[in-house]
Enzyme design. Structure first.
Site, PDB file in Angstrom:
ATOM      1  N   CYS A 108       0.826  -1.202   0.000  1.00 51.88           N
ATOM      2  CA  CYS A 108       0.000   0.000   0.000  1.00 51.88           C
ATOM      3  C   CYS A 108       0.863   1.256   0.000  1.00 51.88           C
ATOM      4  O   CYS A 108       1.697   1.440  -0.875  1.00 51.88           O
ATOM      5  CB  CYS A 108      -0.960  -0.063   1.187  1.00 51.88           C
ATOM      6  SG  CYS A 108      -2.402   1.002   1.054  1.00 51.88           S
ATOM      7  N   HIS A 109       0.701   2.124   1.002  1.00 48.70           N
ATOM      8  CA  HIS A 109       1.480   3.349   1.109  1.00 48.70           C
ATOM      9  C   HIS A 109       2.890   3.095   1.663  1.00 48.70           C
ATOM     10  O   HIS A 109       3.701   4.012   1.721  1.00 48.70           O
ATOM     11  CB  HIS A 109       0.765   4.359   2.020  1.00 48.70           C
ATOM     12  CG  HIS A 109      -0.427   5.010   1.404  1.00 48.70           C
ATOM     13  ND1 HIS A 109      -1.640   4.374   1.287  1.00 48.70           N
ATOM     14  CD2 HIS A 109      -0.586   6.243   0.873  1.00 48.70           C
ATOM     15  CE1 HIS A 109      -2.502   5.186   0.715  1.00 48.70           C
ATOM     16  NE2 HIS A 109      -1.898   6.332   0.445  1.00 48.70           N
TER      17      HIS A 109
END
Length: 176
Positions: A108-109
Site C-alpha cells: 500500500c502506502h
C-alpha cells in the site's frame, strides 16, 4: 536458520497490513521485531482514518541497527509512511537495509518510505494508486498488479492483496 524480520511502522499504520503479514511470518518461523519512532504503543487504523487498536513496538528506531535484521516489512496506512519518511533515523535504517542488499516488502502506502532512499529508480513497483505519481517521480515504473517483485523488493497494493502478498513476502525473505 531463523530469519529476523524488522517491521517498521508508527501511528496511522493500517492494522491489517501489519498484523496479517506478521502473523504469516511468525507462522512460517520468522522472528519478527516491530520498530517504531518510540518503543511501546502506537495507534493503528482501519481504512486509513478510523482508529482501531493500539499496537506495540518492541524497540525505538533510534535503537535499531539494520545489521541485526535479515529483511524489512513496510506496512501501509496513509499516516505511518508519511511520518517515517521525514524521520532521519527511519530513512537511514531503511537505506542501510537496502544498501546491505537485504529483501524488502512494502504494501500500500508503505513504498512511500522507500522513495526517500532513492532506491526505486528503475524498479517496477505497485502500491495504492494514490501514490503512483510519487513513485513515478522517484523514477519507478508503477504497474497495477497484485504482487510485483523486482530485485530485492516485493510490493502489493492494498489489504485485498494480503492473500497473495504474505506468501510472496515469506518466499522473498527466504523463510520457506
Amino acid at each position: 536458520m531463523t530469519r529476523k524480520v524488522a517491521v517498521l511502522a508508527t501511528d496511522g499504520t493500517e492494522e491489517i497490513e501489519l498484523t496479517s503479514p506478521v502473523a504469516a511470518l511468525k507462522k512460517a518461523g520468522a522472528e519478527v521485531v516491530i520498530i517504531s519512532l518510540e518503543k511501546g504503543e502506537f495507534q493503528a487504523v482501519k481504512g486509513d482514518i478510523y482508529p482501531s487498536r493500539k499496537l506495540s513496538a518492541d524497540i525505538a528506531i533510534k535503537d535499531a541497527s539494520a545489521g541485526d535484521y535479515d529483511a524489512l516489512l513496510l506496512p501501509g496506512g496513509v499516516a505511518s509512511p508519511d511520518k517515517l519518511r521525514i524521520n532521519e533515523a527511519a530513512v537511514k535504517f531503511v537505506r542501510d537495509i537496502i544498501d546491505a542488499g537485504k529483501p524488502v516488502a512494502a504494501i500500500c502506502h508503505g513504498a512511500q518510505t522507500l522513495i526517500e532512499t532513492g532506491a526505486l529508480r528503475g524498479k517496477t513497483v505497485t502500491s495504492w494508486p494514490a501514490i503512483r505519481t510519487d513513485l513515478k517521480n522517484a523514477g519507478a515504473n508503477w504497474v497495477d498488479e497484485v504482487v510485483v517483485t523486482d530485485g530485492q523488493f516485493v510490493f502489493s497494493r492494498c489489504p485485498d492483496d494480503l492473500e497473495a502478498f504474505n506468501p510472496a513476502a515469506i518466499k522473498h525473505f527466504g523463510i520457506s
